[in-house]
Motif scaffolding. Structure first.
Motif, PDB file in Angstrom:
ATOM      1  N   ASP A 155       0.837  -1.206   0.000  1.00 40.57           N
ATOM      2  CA  ASP A 155       0.000   0.000   0.000  1.00 40.57           C
ATOM      3  C   ASP A 155       0.876   1.262   0.000  1.00 40.57           C
ATOM      4  OD1 ASP A 155      -2.274   1.522   0.017  1.00 40.57           O
ATOM      5  OD2 ASP A 155      -2.669   1.307   2.146  1.00 40.57           O
ATOM      6  N   THR A 156       1.826   1.323   0.925  1.00 42.28           N
ATOM      7  CA  THR A 156       2.663   2.527   1.001  1.00 42.28           C
ATOM      8  C   THR A 156       3.529   2.648  -0.257  1.00 42.28           C
ATOM      9  OG1 THR A 156       4.329   1.315   2.287  1.00 42.28           O
ATOM     10  CG2 THR A 156       2.758   2.598   3.536  1.00 42.28           C
ATOM     11  N   ALA A 157       3.996   1.515  -0.799  1.00 43.53           N
ATOM     12  CA  ALA A 157       4.821   1.573  -2.010  1.00 43.53           C
ATOM     13  C   ALA A 157       3.980   2.065  -3.196  1.00 43.53           C
ATOM     14  CB  ALA A 157       5.421   0.198  -2.306  1.00 43.53           C
ATOM     15  N   MET A 158       2.733   1.574  -3.286  1.00 39.74           N
ATOM     16  CA  MET A 158       1.877   1.964  -4.402  1.00 39.74           C
ATOM     17  C   MET A 158       1.501   3.437  -4.334  1.00 39.74           C
ATOM     18  SD  MET A 158      -0.565  -1.337  -5.087  1.00 39.74           S
ATOM     19  CE  MET A 158      -1.912  -0.282  -4.684  1.00 39.74           C
ATOM     20  N   GLU A 159       1.279   3.934  -3.126  1.00 40.73           N
ATOM     21  CA  GLU A 159       0.884   5.344  -3.000  1.00 40.73           C
ATOM     22  C   GLU A 159       2.021   6.273  -3.445  1.00 40.73           C
ATOM     23  OE1 GLU A 159      -2.051   6.635  -2.520  1.00 40.73           O
ATOM     24  OE2 GLU A 159      -3.026   4.705  -2.240  1.00 40.73           O
ATOM     25  N   GLY A 192     -14.057  -9.622   3.382  1.00 37.46           N
ATOM     26  CA  GLY A 192     -13.163  -8.496   3.630  1.00 37.46           C
ATOM     27  C   GLY A 192     -12.897  -7.698   2.364  1.00 37.46           C
ATOM     28  N   LEU A 193     -12.705  -8.406   1.252  1.00 39.52           N
ATOM     29  CA  LEU A 193     -12.478  -7.698  -0.012  1.00 39.52           C
ATOM     30  C   LEU A 193     -13.735  -6.948  -0.438  1.00 39.52           C
ATOM     31  CD1 LEU A 193     -10.278  -9.669  -2.537  1.00 39.52           C
ATOM     32  CD2 LEU A 193     -10.160  -7.259  -1.917  1.00 39.52           C
ATOM     33  N   ALA A 194     -14.910  -7.582  -0.247  1.00 37.03           N
ATOM     34  CA  ALA A 194     -16.167  -6.892  -0.570  1.00 37.03           C
ATOM     35  C   ALA A 194     -16.293  -5.634   0.282  1.00 37.03           C
ATOM     36  CB  ALA A 194     -17.347  -7.838  -0.334  1.00 37.03           C
ATOM     37  N   PHE A 195     -15.971  -5.771   1.563  1.00 34.37           N
ATOM     38  CA  PHE A 195     -15.996  -4.606   2.459  1.00 34.37           C
ATOM     39  C   PHE A 195     -15.088  -3.500   1.935  1.00 34.37           C
ATOM     40  CE2 PHE A 195     -13.364  -2.584   5.759  1.00 34.37           C
ATOM     41  CZ  PHE A 195     -14.306  -1.710   6.282  1.00 34.37           C
ATOM     42  N   GLN A 196     -13.867  -3.874   1.524  1.00 27.17           N
ATOM     43  CA  GLN A 196     -12.906  -2.862   1.078  1.00 27.17           C
ATOM     44  C   GLN A 196     -13.396  -2.157  -0.178  1.00 27.17           C
ATOM     45  OE1 GLN A 196     -10.050  -1.994   2.905  1.00 27.17           O
ATOM     46  NE2 GLN A 196     -10.496  -0.267   1.578  1.00 27.17           N
ATOM     47  N   LEU A 197     -13.993  -2.928  -1.099  1.00 28.62           N
ATOM     48  CA  LEU A 197     -14.502  -2.333  -2.333  1.00 28.62           C
ATOM     49  C   LEU A 197     -15.592  -1.308  -2.021  1.00 28.62           C
ATOM     50  CD1 LEU A 197     -14.404  -5.677  -4.253  1.00 28.62           C
ATOM     51  CD2 LEU A 197     -13.508  -3.555  -5.248  1.00 28.62           C
ATOM     52  N   ILE A 198     -16.482  -1.681  -1.087  1.00 29.30           N
ATOM     53  CA  ILE A 198     -17.577  -0.772  -0.740  1.00 29.30           C
ATOM     54  C   ILE A 198     -17.050   0.427   0.034  1.00 29.30           C
ATOM     55  CG2 ILE A 198     -19.699  -0.603   0.613  1.00 29.30           C
ATOM     56  CD1 ILE A 198     -20.129  -3.600  -0.213  1.00 29.30           C
ATOM     57  N   ASP A 199     -16.072   0.176   0.882  1.00 31.56           N
ATOM     58  CA  ASP A 199     -15.443   1.263   1.637  1.00 31.56           C
ATOM     59  C   ASP A 199     -14.798   2.254   0.666  1.00 31.56           C
ATOM     60  OD1 ASP A 199     -15.039   1.975   4.421  1.00 31.56           O
ATOM     61  OD2 ASP A 199     -12.895   1.795   4.009  1.00 31.56           O
ATOM     62  N   ASP A 200     -14.185   1.733  -0.388  1.00 35.53           N
ATOM     63  CA  ASP A 200     -13.550   2.598  -1.388  1.00 35.53           C
ATOM     64  C   ASP A 200     -14.595   3.387  -2.176  1.00 35.53           C
ATOM     65  OD1 ASP A 200     -11.078   1.743  -0.584  1.00 35.53           O
ATOM     66  OD2 ASP A 200     -10.618   0.594  -2.378  1.00 35.53           O
ATOM     67  N   VAL A 201     -15.749   2.771  -2.441  1.00 35.54           N
ATOM     68  CA  VAL A 201     -16.835   3.492  -3.115  1.00 35.54           C
ATOM     69  C   VAL A 201     -17.299   4.655  -2.227  1.00 35.54           C
ATOM     70  CG1 VAL A 201     -19.262   3.296  -3.828  1.00 35.54           C
ATOM     71  CG2 VAL A 201     -17.599   1.569  -4.569  1.00 35.54           C
ATOM     72  N   ILE A 202     -17.441   4.373  -0.922  1.00 34.29           N
ATOM     73  CA  ILE A 202     -17.852   5.419   0.024  1.00 34.29           C
ATOM     74  C   ILE A 202     -16.810   6.531   0.085  1.00 34.29           C
ATOM     75  CG2 ILE A 202     -18.283   5.890   2.471  1.00 34.29           C
ATOM     76  CD1 ILE A 202     -19.501   3.072   2.651  1.00 34.29           C
ATOM     77  N   ALA A 257      -9.482  13.590  -2.985  1.00 31.77           N
ATOM     78  CA  ALA A 257      -8.688  14.742  -2.547  1.00 31.77           C
ATOM     79  C   ALA A 257      -7.311  14.281  -2.071  1.00 31.77           C
ATOM     80  CB  ALA A 257      -9.420  15.498  -1.455  1.00 31.77           C
ATOM     81  N   ALA A 258      -7.269  13.096  -1.428  1.00 27.78           N
ATOM     82  CA  ALA A 258      -5.991  12.560  -0.927  1.00 27.78           C
ATOM     83  C   ALA A 258      -5.217  11.840  -2.028  1.00 27.78           C
ATOM     84  CB  ALA A 258      -6.250  11.620   0.240  1.00 27.78           C
ATOM     85  N   ARG A 259      -5.789  11.792  -3.240  1.00 31.89           N
ATOM     86  CA  ARG A 259      -5.157  11.116  -4.390  1.00 31.89           C
ATOM     87  C   ARG A 259      -4.900   9.638  -4.106  1.00 31.89           C
ATOM     88  NH1 ARG A 259      -7.230  14.807  -7.053  1.00 31.89           N
ATOM     89  NH2 ARG A 259      -5.995  16.544  -7.854  1.00 31.89           N
ATOM     90  N   LYS A 260      -5.795   9.063  -3.308  1.00 30.97           N
ATOM     91  CA  LYS A 260      -5.643   7.668  -2.930  1.00 30.97           C
ATOM     92  C   LYS A 260      -5.880   6.761  -4.142  1.00 30.97           C
ATOM     93  CE  LYS A 260      -7.092   4.744   0.886  1.00 30.97           C
ATOM     94  NZ  LYS A 260      -5.984   3.844   0.598  1.00 30.97           N
ATOM     95  N   VAL A 277     -10.603   3.743  -8.238  1.00 28.92           N
ATOM     96  CA  VAL A 277      -9.734   4.686  -8.948  1.00 28.92           C
ATOM     97  C   VAL A 277      -8.775   3.929  -9.870  1.00 28.92           C
ATOM     98  CG1 VAL A 277      -7.803   6.301  -8.629  1.00 28.92           C
ATOM     99  CG2 VAL A 277      -9.894   6.566  -7.272  1.00 28.92           C
ATOM    100  N   VAL A 278      -8.164   2.857  -9.364  1.00 27.00           N
ATOM    101  CA  VAL A 278      -7.229   2.096 -10.197  1.00 27.00           C
ATOM    102  C   VAL A 278      -7.985   1.415 -11.342  1.00 27.00           C
ATOM    103  CG1 VAL A 278      -5.538   0.229 -10.236  1.00 27.00           C
ATOM    104  CG2 VAL A 278      -5.587   1.821  -8.302  1.00 27.00           C
ATOM    105  N   ALA A 279      -9.193   0.922 -11.045  1.00 32.14           N
ATOM    106  CA  ALA A 279     -10.014   0.340 -12.128  1.00 32.14           C
ATOM    107  C   ALA A 279     -10.279   1.382 -13.200  1.00 32.14           C
ATOM    108  CB  ALA A 279     -11.328  -0.196 -11.549  1.00 32.14           C
ATOM    109  N   ALA A 280     -10.578   2.612 -12.776  1.00 30.31           N
ATOM    110  CA  ALA A 280     -10.847   3.682 -13.738  1.00 30.31           C
ATOM    111  C   ALA A 280      -9.581   4.043 -14.513  1.00 30.31           C
ATOM    112  CB  ALA A 280     -11.394   4.911 -13.004  1.00 30.31           C
TER     113      ALA A 280
END
Lengths: 377, 377
Positions: free
Chosen positions: A199-203, A256-266, A284-287, A292-295
């Protein structure tokens, strides 16, 4: 048991944003009280009642300096050491441990699994303490993070102490599954480390250098692994067979992955119930979140527009976050994330049915999985 | 067995300093090869031969990103991933585990204790990774520290991964003592955290706000605890009784404190064999080491002189470190430290005799204790 969870099936792209508020507010820890979540709410409350005494007693055994930081982090003390009413998060992970043990071994296994539930929650909180230092996150559960109050060194040390405490609570547990649970939890910590590293490397990398596959692998390691481990530990404490343990691990990972996907949508379009992270915060945080990566990797004209926006830091007033969110949506990021979330929840349901064929016994785990993924309704 | 080790008895204050060189060179990891240390050198070499394969295989099981940092930290790879000849330190702690097991249980216990020896060394290295981040130490074992090469986040994560790996290696070990060893090692980690917290907190305080008692407590937690734990784990793996385990823990703690006292003397007056940290380095860094705190709290005129020097940062050329060292000596800091080191070694010998009455069986542990404390001759 195999029906799609309401949250995902019912979600519709609206193209509008919730009001953009303060960035960095943690949404993960919000308590919920909708009628739909009643069974989950009861399970979470009962889990807290079982696990909190074990957690408090474990934390009481820490050396004084570490105890103080841990009690602050858990919301049980203010920074000055006076008692606080407490907001230690919704504690979904220990609830998953106990629900898994109950599903496969009934009330006896549930009662026996309390040390494992406490260990999982201690590991979760150790990683939060360290992640907040690395990510420079200043707020957690609506309070200043430990490193902002006690400094980096003490936050790192308190994390180390909670990590040791987690594995200690399993090492002293005479239950026949405790050693296997400790080994599995330690493996999970290593995967969490890999996930946080990725995560930190990708950011730090440019938007066009990040692939969707590695983002999914990262999300599974960072979020799915510990939910899966929680379920697996419950199964181990119920004396389950290897295949059942593996299936419950896969159930927790997929949920957990479903949760993360929905959390990212939120994180882009906001929480319709406005209890959590404000809309646009991740943009705003350019996360480099999953939608975002899918887009960005969609090859559409909207992807190019989004890449251009992400090439420069967000400036309030200059950039319209609603337009940026629309770019993600037009590039297919929102639809992809919601379809992926539904796929992962379907996978979770399959794994749950494999591990716990009796729908009544599986009810608690189903309720918890729906609870964590219901946020986009 | 009860004679005072040569190192301490033979040390005489000389009032002169070795040439002051680069600050921050790590002295702890120097290999030694004096004839006196031959038995210890053999034990350390044999311990390495037994434990390194277990360590390498444990590290090989880490996720790729964490493995890379760990292999660099252990000196087995360069930063670019190419193999390095390796300087993983003298690995005194695993040697103590194996020597304790051998002293109480012979070769069978020694062979069985290898996973415990590897676990102790993994914990030691996890704390080095984290301490270097907190202390901003740039050099370890004559190489740039991991955080200077990989960044803070990855050094913290690699420490977390080694911590998990340590407890995992005990969790998967079927030996009947493995759970008790894991609990004891986890307790030790918490004490190490407390010790590091106290150290960083004390370094931030004014010189007149630090007491000698708390400095000794800190040194025992930071240095003594893990040496004691190493000996205790060896005893557990030999199936020793509680009193023997406790006595070997006390032996390791006392030897560890003696080591720290002598290490602190070297940090001021230099290593007579010039293999390690240069003279005056701790004074230049304004470190509140044991002889310094003893001097500062002595109530002598030299204490006031030292306090004045410590009130401002060291400036090369302006301050004569030899004069500062003389102030510590005139305030009694050197004599106190050497007397304390001798006391703690005598205490260590008593505890060793209690745990292992047969002098021949105790020979290995005695040789290792003398090895770590012989540095001031």
């Amino acid at each position: 048991m195999t029906e799609a969870p309401h949250g995902i099936a019912g979600a519709k792209p609206t193209g509008t944003l919730e009001r953009h508020g303060r960035i960095g507010t943690q949404r993960e820890e919000e308590p919920e009280g909708t009628p739909d979540g009643q069974e989950a709410a009861v399970l979470l409350r009962e889990s807290r009642a079982s696990v909190d005494p074990a957690l408090r007693s474990a934390i009481a055994s820490l050396p004084a300096s570490m105890r103080r930081i841990a009690l602050y982090h858990f919301g049980w003390q203010h920074a000055d050491g006076t008692p606080a009413s407490g907001n230690a998060g919704k504690a979904i992970r220990p609830a998953l441990v106990l629900a898994s043990a109950a599903a496969l071994g009934g009330p006896t296994a549930r009662a026996a699994a309390v040390p494992a539930a406490a260990a999982v929650e201690l590991v979760h909180n150790f990683t939060l303490l360290h992640d907040d230092v690395m990510d420079r996150d200043a707020t957690r559960r609506h309070r200043p993070t430990a490193w902002t109050v006690f400094g980096d060194a003490d936050a790192i040390l308190a994390g180390d102490a909670l990590h040791a405490l987690a594995l200690r609570s399993l090492a002293v547990d005479p239950h026949p599954a405790s050693a296997a649970a400790a080994a599995r939890l330690a493996d999970c910590v290593m995967e969490l480390c890999e996930g946080q590293h990725a995560d930190t490397a990708m950011e730090r990398r440019a938007p066009d250098e990040v692939t969707l596959d590695e983002t999914l692998v990262m999300a599974e390691a960072k979020t799915g692994a510990l939910l899966g481990c929680a379920c697996a530990l419950g199964a181990l404490y119920a004396g389950a067979a290897d295949e059942e343990v593996a299936a419950l691990d896969a159930f927790g990972r997929a949920a957990g992955l479903a949760f993360q996907l929905i959390d990212d949508v939120i994180g882009i379009w906001g929480d319709p119930r406005r209890t959590g992270k404000p809309a646009g915060a991740d943009l705003a945080a350019r996360k480099k979140s999953l939608p975002v990566v899918a887009a960005l990797t969609s090859g559409t004209p909207a992807a190019a527009e989004l890449a251009e926006l992400y090439a420069a830091p967000y400036e309030e007033g200059k950039e319209d976050l609603e337009r940026s969110a629309l770019a993600v949506e037009r590039a297919g990021g929102r639809d992809w994330a919601q379809a992926q979330a539904a796929d992962h929840m379907a996978r979770a349901m399959q794994e749950l049915a494999r591990a716990v064929p009796d729908p009544e016994a599986a009810g608690g785990l189903l309720a918890l999985a729906e609870f964590v993924t219901r946020r986009s309704t």
